[in-house]
Design a protein around this motif. Structure first.
Motif, mmCIF file in Angstrom:
data_model
loop_
_atom_site.group_PDB
_atom_site.id
_atom_site.type_symbol
_atom_site.label_atom_id
_atom_site.label_comp_id
_atom_site.label_asym_id
_atom_site.label_seq_id
_atom_site.Cartn_x
_atom_site.Cartn_y
_atom_site.Cartn_z
ATOM 1 N N LYS A 33 -0.156 -10.106 6.510
ATOM 2 C CA LYS A 33 -0.209 -11.533 6.412
ATOM 3 C C LYS A 33 -2.014 -11.796 6.197
ATOM 4 C CE LYS A 33 3.631 -12.817 9.240
ATOM 5 N NZ LYS A 33 3.972 -13.472 10.677
ATOM 6 N N ASN A 34 -2.725 -10.715 6.422
ATOM 7 C CA ASN A 34 -4.023 -11.116 6.024
ATOM 8 C C ASN A 34 -4.488 -10.119 4.935
ATOM 9 O OD1 ASN A 34 -4.652 -12.726 8.199
ATOM 10 N ND2 ASN A 34 -4.615 -11.110 9.608
ATOM 11 N N CYS A 35 -3.704 -9.640 3.988
ATOM 12 C CA CYS A 35 -3.986 -8.835 2.927
ATOM 13 C C CYS A 35 -5.072 -9.642 1.888
ATOM 14 C CB CYS A 35 -2.674 -8.572 2.079
ATOM 15 S SG CYS A 35 -1.762 -7.038 2.695
ATOM 16 N N GLY A 36 -5.994 -8.950 1.725
ATOM 17 C CA GLY A 36 -7.064 -9.407 0.836
ATOM 18 C C GLY A 36 -7.881 -10.160 1.604
ATOM 19 N N GLN A 37 -7.791 -10.009 3.164
ATOM 20 C CA GLN A 37 -8.793 -10.434 3.958
ATOM 21 C C GLN A 37 -9.331 -9.136 4.855
ATOM 22 O OE1 GLN A 37 -7.648 -14.037 6.209
ATOM 23 N NE2 GLN A 37 -6.436 -14.438 4.470
ATOM 24 N N ASP A 38 -10.392 -9.477 5.589
ATOM 25 C CA ASP A 38 -10.776 -8.389 6.517
ATOM 26 C C ASP A 38 -9.649 -8.179 7.857
ATOM 27 O OD1 ASP A 38 -14.398 -8.949 5.993
ATOM 28 O OD2 ASP A 38 -12.832 -7.423 4.961
ATOM 29 N N TRP A 92 13.622 -4.321 10.908
ATOM 30 C CA TRP A 92 12.873 -3.588 10.276
ATOM 31 C C TRP A 92 11.673 -4.317 9.476
ATOM 32 C CZ3 TRP A 92 11.827 1.616 10.497
ATOM 33 C CH2 TRP A 92 12.754 2.635 11.138
ATOM 34 N N ARG A 93 10.293 -3.915 9.592
ATOM 35 C CA ARG A 93 9.368 -4.742 8.638
ATOM 36 C C ARG A 93 8.492 -3.393 8.229
ATOM 37 N NH1 ARG A 93 3.647 -4.513 10.515
ATOM 38 N NH2 ARG A 93 3.884 -4.867 12.853
ATOM 39 N N PRO A 94 7.756 -3.721 7.049
ATOM 40 C CA PRO A 94 6.778 -2.763 6.664
ATOM 41 C C PRO A 94 5.433 -2.931 7.466
ATOM 42 C CG PRO A 94 6.936 -4.455 5.002
ATOM 43 C CD PRO A 94 8.219 -4.762 6.090
ATOM 44 N N TRP A 95 4.886 -1.834 7.712
ATOM 45 C CA TRP A 95 3.539 -1.806 8.236
ATOM 46 C C TRP A 95 2.460 -1.222 7.141
ATOM 47 C CZ3 TRP A 95 0.474 2.782 8.890
ATOM 48 C CH2 TRP A 95 1.031 3.764 8.873
ATOM 49 N N PHE A 96 1.504 -1.438 7.236
ATOM 50 C CA PHE A 96 0.262 -1.435 6.323
ATOM 51 C C PHE A 96 -0.903 -0.648 6.590
ATOM 52 C CE2 PHE A 96 2.782 -4.925 4.808
ATOM 53 C CZ PHE A 96 2.968 -4.713 3.147
ATOM 54 N N SER A 97 -1.057 0.492 5.662
ATOM 55 C CA SER A 97 -2.128 1.447 6.324
ATOM 56 C C SER A 97 -3.614 0.710 5.610
ATOM 57 C CB SER A 97 -1.864 2.711 5.624
ATOM 58 O OG SER A 97 -1.663 3.048 4.387
ATOM 59 N N SER A 98 -3.402 -0.163 4.669
ATOM 60 C CA SER A 98 -4.480 -0.774 4.019
ATOM 61 C C SER A 98 -4.140 -2.223 3.720
ATOM 62 C CB SER A 98 -4.993 0.049 2.709
ATOM 63 O OG SER A 98 -6.064 -0.808 2.158
ATOM 64 N N THR A 99 -4.950 -3.387 3.961
ATOM 65 C CA THR A 99 -4.567 -4.610 3.709
ATOM 66 C C THR A 99 -5.634 -5.106 2.760
ATOM 67 O OG1 THR A 99 -6.159 -5.338 5.469
ATOM 68 C CG2 THR A 99 -3.825 -4.983 6.209
ATOM 69 N N LYS A 100 -6.335 -4.200 2.044
ATOM 70 C CA LYS A 100 -6.909 -4.415 0.798
ATOM 71 C C LYS A 100 -6.052 -5.107 -0.307
ATOM 72 C CE LYS A 100 -10.922 -1.593 1.872
ATOM 73 N NZ LYS A 100 -12.150 -0.609 1.220
ATOM 74 N N GLY A 101 -6.627 -5.961 -1.006
ATOM 75 C CA GLY A 101 -5.787 -6.713 -2.253
ATOM 76 C C GLY A 101 -4.308 -6.986 -2.015
#
Length: 424
Positions: free
Chosen positions: A418-423, A357-366
């Motif tokens: 892995k790209n949090c904080g980036q577009d 299992w791994r988390p998925w992200f609805s927003s990768t800002k910050g």
């Protein structure tokens, strides 16, 4: 027979929603805040004003009022038994909308009601896939629940009279077809009384297939378009069973690519939902749960897992989703059901991620925002949880639900951080 004026009234109400909703709200005295009003606040931080993963699909939204009127082109099909003269169209907003009846049994006078809000944006309706949405029950209306309470372009304010735009509607990423199924649900009807005592899984799937085949004759531009089916609750039966009908009949017009369901797989009898919704002004006091239908449901599969396996063997994408606070179809129950398939985790998944299992992200800002958890199995089956969502996932977590369906339709893995904080 249902009045054709109903169809026109429904579309007119939605066409006027943008102008009348704002004005009426401004002229009313303050009242106690309720759920509809809280949902309306999503507009303040919607992807329309604050781009996110989901918002990328919305940034090029423009007003389209030049769509060719297909009603004239479809007149021949209606004259040839396509259904009562119930089709209506609305183009005064950012997308075209259609609603009407399609006959599935002319001898019995049995017709199913549909509502189609096409994809938002100039030209998007011709490039986006077609997504059929089915609510469960059995007996729940896809118009009253799915379209008006979950993923449709409009929501209903707590006054029961005013509509407002849903900034996370799924027609940002697809042409969404809501079907009232089976007969006796919502506005779908039969002129043969005995039909209202012949309810079950098989008949529902057969009629839904006939609806699709006849509907595509009326909307030929959707023939061979990428086609997906999604639903919740007991539609965990409807959706795979309809997909199975499509495979069995090998229709060249229906280009089925995938299904997405909350997996109501192992049951002993259909599950009853006690809620009823009344949209007093626009929808004329029609109940959106058919208690009679539920009580007369006699034909149902104890499990749809063999169908799921067959779909996978025919290269149909299968995503199973579950709100992590859903008490009706809980995550634990779904995991036990999927375990019976004895599927290994996909090799590419094991090589890329260290955890099953791994988390998925609805927003990768910050630092990112966790949308839930996901695992992918061999055979193109993914199981996704949605954080903070109950039984009606798009109603509880509309932004996360939009990210979910956007990636499902694209066949892409849900975002990691892995790209949090980036577009992204």
């Amino acid at each position: 027979m249902k009045s054709t004026a109903l169809v026109s009234s429904l579309l007119l109400a939605q066409c006027l929603a943008l102008s009348s909703g704002t004005a009426s709200a401004a002229n009313k005295a303050p009242r106690r805040t309720r759920q509809g009003d809280y949902l309306n606040r999503l507009l303040r931080r919607s992807p329309l004003s604050e781009p996110s993963v989901a918002g990328a699909a919305m940034e090029e939204t423009v007003v389209s009022t030049t769509k060719t009127d297909r009603r004239a082109a479809s007149a021949v099909s209606r004259e040839q038994g396509g259904g009562p003269r119930g089709e209506a169209a609305c183009r005064g907003s950012e997308f075209a909308q259609y609603a009407g009846y399609v006959m599935v049994d002319a001898a019995a006078g049995r017709a199913l009601f549909y509502y189609l809000p096409e994809a938002i944006g100039n030209g998007n309706s011709s490039s986006k896939p077609l997504l059929l949405w089915l609510n469960g029950g059995p007996g729940c209306s896809s118009l009253g629940y799915g379209a008006m309470e979950e993923l449709g372009p409009f929501r209903v304010m707590s006054d029961g009279k005013t509509l407002y735009r849903n900034p996370y509607s799924w027609n940002h990423v697809a042409n969404v077809l809501f079907l009232e199924s089976p007969t006796g649900v919502g506005y779908s009807y039969s002129n043969t009384t005995a039909d209202y005592s012949r309810f079950g899984d098989n008949k529902t799937a057969e009629d839904a297939y006939l609806f699709l085949a006849n509907w595509m004759d009326r909307f030929p531009e959707y023939k061979r378009r990428e086609f997906y089916i999604a639903g919740e609750s007991y539609a965990g039966h409807y959706v795979p069973q309809l997909a199975h009908q499509i495979l069995r009949r090998s229709s060249p017009s229906i280009n089925l690519k995938g299904i997405m369901v909350s997996l109501h797989t192992v049951v002993h009898q259909p599950q009853r939902h006690h809620g009823k919704i009344l949209l007093h002004t626009y929808l004329q006091n029609v109940s959106f749960f058919s208690d009679h239908l539920w009580r007369n449901w006699t034909d149902y599969d104890s499990t749809v897992l063999p169908i799921i396996r067959d779909l996978m063997e025919n290269n149909i994408r299968v995503w199973v989703y579950s709100g992590d606070i859903d008490g009706n179809v809980p995550v634990t129950s779904t995991r036990y059901s999927l375990k019976q398939l004895q599927l290994p985790v996909a090799e590419k998944w094991k090589n890329f991620y260290t955890q099953k299992w791994r988390p998925w992200f609805s927003s990768t800002k910050g630092t990112g925002e966790v949308g839930g958890y996901v695992v992918q199995y061999k055979g193109d089956l993914s199981f996704v949880t949605v954080r903070g969502a109950g039984h009606e996932v798009p109603s509880y977590q509309p932004e996360r639900a939009l990210v979910l369906v956007q990636h499902f339709l694209a066949g892409k893995t849900l975002p990691d951080c892995k790209n949090c904080g980036q577009d992204y």
